[in-house]
Design an enzyme around this catalytic site. Structure first.
Site, PDB file in Angstrom:
ATOM      1  N   ASN A 101      24.215  67.365  18.875  1.00 16.08           N
ATOM      2  CA  ASN A 101      24.754  68.309  17.889  1.00 16.08           C
ATOM      3  C   ASN A 101      24.355  67.854  16.478  1.00 16.08           C
ATOM      4  O   ASN A 101      24.690  66.744  16.066  1.00 16.08           O
ATOM      5  CB  ASN A 101      26.280  68.360  18.060  1.00 16.08           C
ATOM      6  CG  ASN A 101      26.920  69.348  17.111  1.00 16.08           C
ATOM      7  OD1 ASN A 101      26.551  69.421  15.943  1.00 16.08           O
ATOM      8  ND2 ASN A 101      27.894  70.081  17.591  1.00 16.08           N
TER       9      ASN A 101
ATOM     10  N   HIS B 109      26.206  67.858  11.500  1.00 21.21           N
ATOM     11  CA  HIS B 109      26.590  67.006  10.364  1.00 21.21           C
ATOM     12  C   HIS B 109      25.409  66.512   9.543  1.00 21.21           C
ATOM     13  O   HIS B 109      25.605  65.948   8.469  1.00 21.21           O
ATOM     14  CB  HIS B 109      27.525  65.892  10.828  1.00 21.21           C
ATOM     15  CG  HIS B 109      28.799  66.505  11.335  1.00 21.21           C
ATOM     16  ND1 HIS B 109      29.550  67.362  10.560  1.00 21.21           N
ATOM     17  CD2 HIS B 109      29.405  66.457  12.537  1.00 21.21           C
ATOM     18  CE1 HIS B 109      30.577  67.807  11.272  1.00 21.21           C
ATOM     19  NE2 HIS B 109      30.508  67.279  12.470  1.00 21.21           N
TER      20      HIS B 109
ATOM     21  N   HIS C  25      26.560  74.624  15.599  1.00 20.25           N
ATOM     22  CA  HIS C  25      27.717  75.521  15.482  1.00 20.25           C
ATOM     23  C   HIS C  25      27.614  76.263  14.154  1.00 20.25           C
ATOM     24  O   HIS C  25      27.707  75.655  13.095  1.00 20.25           O
ATOM     25  CB  HIS C  25      28.995  74.661  15.533  1.00 20.25           C
ATOM     26  CG  HIS C  25      30.272  75.446  15.492  1.00 20.25           C
ATOM     27  ND1 HIS C  25      31.511  74.844  15.579  1.00 20.25           N
ATOM     28  CD2 HIS C  25      30.526  76.764  15.359  1.00 20.25           C
ATOM     29  CE1 HIS C  25      32.451  75.757  15.516  1.00 20.25           C
ATOM     30  NE2 HIS C  25      31.891  76.937  15.373  1.00 20.25           N
TER      31      HIS C  25
ATOM     32  N   ARG D 135      29.471  78.184  11.823  1.00 16.57           N
ATOM     33  CA  ARG D 135      30.876  78.521  11.570  1.00 16.57           C
ATOM     34  C   ARG D 135      30.964  79.729  10.658  1.00 16.57           C
ATOM     35  O   ARG D 135      30.065  79.991   9.854  1.00 16.57           O
ATOM     36  CB  ARG D 135      31.597  77.338  10.939  1.00 16.57           C
ATOM     37  CG  ARG D 135      31.758  76.153  11.906  1.00 16.57           C
ATOM     38  CD  ARG D 135      32.654  75.093  11.299  1.00 16.57           C
ATOM     39  NE  ARG D 135      34.040  75.484  11.294  1.00 16.57           N
ATOM     40  CZ  ARG D 135      34.976  74.998  12.104  1.00 16.57           C
ATOM     41  NH1 ARG D 135      34.678  74.079  12.981  1.00 16.57           N
ATOM     42  NH2 ARG D 135      36.210  75.423  12.023  1.00 16.57           N
TER      43      ARG D 135
ATOM     44  N   ARG E  93      30.098  76.172   6.702  1.00 15.76           N
ATOM     45  CA  ARG E  93      30.305  74.893   5.994  1.00 15.76           C
ATOM     46  C   ARG E  93      29.195  73.882   6.283  1.00 15.76           C
ATOM     47  O   ARG E  93      28.981  72.975   5.517  1.00 15.76           O
ATOM     48  CB  ARG E  93      31.667  74.291   6.354  1.00 15.76           C
ATOM     49  CG  ARG E  93      31.789  73.833   7.762  1.00 15.76           C
ATOM     50  CD  ARG E  93      33.128  73.172   8.021  1.00 15.76           C
ATOM     51  NE  ARG E  93      34.216  74.133   7.955  1.00 15.76           N
ATOM     52  CZ  ARG E  93      35.416  73.926   8.513  1.00 15.76           C
ATOM     53  NH1 ARG E  93      35.650  72.783   9.137  1.00 15.76           N
ATOM     54  NH2 ARG E  93      36.371  74.827   8.453  1.00 15.76           N
TER      55      ARG E  93
ATOM     56  N   THR F 124      36.533  71.428  15.700  1.00 13.57           N
ATOM     57  CA  THR F 124      37.125  72.275  16.733  1.00 13.57           C
ATOM     58  C   THR F 124      38.218  71.480  17.439  1.00 13.57           C
ATOM     59  O   THR F 124      37.929  70.635  18.283  1.00 13.57           O
ATOM     60  CB  THR F 124      36.026  72.720  17.728  1.00 13.57           C
ATOM     61  OG1 THR F 124      34.899  73.156  16.985  1.00 13.57           O
ATOM     62  CG2 THR F 124      36.504  73.851  18.598  1.00 13.57           C
TER      63      THR F 124
HETATM   64  N1  PXP Z   1      31.095  70.371  21.991  1.00 13.15           N
HETATM   65  C1  PXP Z   1      31.703  71.338  21.273  1.00 13.15           C
HETATM   66  C2  PXP Z   1      32.040  72.608  21.942  1.00 13.15           C
HETATM   67  C3  PXP Z   1      31.999  71.128  19.898  1.00 13.15           C
HETATM   68  O1  PXP Z   1      32.609  72.093  19.196  1.00 13.15           O
HETATM   69  C4  PXP Z   1      31.595  69.919  19.296  1.00 13.15           C
HETATM   70  C5  PXP Z   1      31.850  69.710  17.844  1.00 13.15           C
HETATM   71  O2  PXP Z   1      31.149  70.634  17.082  1.00 13.15           O
HETATM   72  C6  PXP Z   1      30.946  68.979  20.080  1.00 13.15           C
HETATM   73  C7  PXP Z   1      30.728  69.209  21.429  1.00 13.15           C
HETATM   74  C8  PXP Z   1      30.470  67.663  19.518  1.00 13.15           C
HETATM   75  O3  PXP Z   1      31.557  66.930  19.073  1.00 13.15           O
HETATM   76  P1  PXP Z   1      31.296  65.619  18.213  1.00 13.15           P
HETATM   77  O4  PXP Z   1      30.599  66.065  16.968  1.00 13.15           O
HETATM   78  O5  PXP Z   1      32.679  65.105  17.954  1.00 13.15           O
HETATM   79  O6  PXP Z   1      30.466  64.701  19.045  1.00 13.15           O
END
Ligand code: PXP
Length: 249
Positions: free
Chosen positions: A12, A15, A48, A50, A54, A106
């Site tokens: 992901n 960030h 994601h 949003r 953001r 989330t």
């Molecule tokens: N899976 C889903 C559905 C999420 O919403 C997120 C956070 O955006 C993640 C996985 C990844 O979470 P993290 O960033 O805490 O590893």
């Protein structure tokens, strides 16, 4: 674990965009991070979009959809705006998540059981367009049954509570949550659902989850992007991959 298939890692990159947006600059570029993640062994990229934009932007989604060679998992709230964007790009997967503006991330799973009709209608066009539809839920039998009834192909189990309990040193409660995740992974798999998991996972918490044979994919972001500051993104991902594969073996 004997018979367990390959465990996929979805990275992901939200960030990277959070850091970019903190200064309103053009860098760091989440698409560049996604390509680096691909090279480092990510099996997919998760982003994601949003409602408040953001972190990830519409332009990021467009670039990811065009440039990635691994599958894009598009996380989105169940809104008409997001449905239209998903239908425009037809990503490999869409993961439906709950979204509140005031939350930092989330924070819980989707309430499927109380919103079954609306969600069934919401996901149908996405499924018909060819997206694999995943529903992000707590490890709760009622929610899993509802996700199955509405026709989702995949559920993603929310591992946030397990990771928080670990961080707080509440070991008995953490182990109870882990057991719940284990049982519900097996239950969802028995219904024919593909099982994914994610949220809050780190090097310290990933192994027990990776060892569940029913789980096919983990989605991990915040920890990896943070760890990249110290090791670089490629080595941070490679180490996660190593721990996942060792747990699976
Ligand atoms: N899976 C889903 C559905 C999420 O919403 C997120 C956070 O955006 C993640 C996985 C990844 O979470 P993290 O960033 O805490 O590893």
């Amino acid at each position: 674990m004997a018979g367990a298939g390959k465990l996929r890692l979805g990275v992901n990159i939200d960030h990277v965009a959070t850091v970019r947006n903190a200064r309103g600059s053009a860098y760091p570029d989440p698409v560049r991070a996604a390509k680096l993640a691909e090279e480092a062994g990510a099996d997919g990229i998760t982003a994601h979009l949003r409602e408040d934009r953001r972190h990830i932007s519409d332009a990021d989604i467009e670039a990811l959809a065009e440039e990635l060679t691994v599958p894009l998992n598009f996380e989105m709230a169940a809104t008409e705006e997001m449905q239209n964007i998903a239908l425009r790009h037809v990503p490999h997967a869409v993961c439906i998540v709950p979204e509140k503006r005031e939350e930092r991330t989330t924070e819980g799973g989707l309430e499927v059981a109380q919103d079954e009709n609306r969600l069934a209608h919401f996901i149908a066009p996405l499924r018909d367009a060819g997206c694999r539809v995943s529903i992000f839920i707590a490890a709760d039998r009622r929610q899993i049954e509802a996700a199955h009834r509405i026709g989702a192909a995949v559920i993603e189990l929310h591992t946030g509570a397990y990771c928080d309990l670990h961080a707080e040193g509440r070991i008995k409660e953490r182990d109870a949550e882990l057991e719940r995740l284990r049982e519900m992974s097996a239950f969802a798999h028995s219904l024919g659902l593909e099982v994914h998991a994610g949220h809050g996972l780190t090097y310290d918490t990933v192994a027990p989850i990776a060892a569940f044979p029913e789980i096919r994919e983990l989605n991990i972001g915040h920890f990896l992007i943070g760890e990249a500051i110290f090791r670089g993104l490629g080595p941070a991902i490679a180490e996660m991959r190593r721990i996942m594969d060792a747990a699976r073996a």
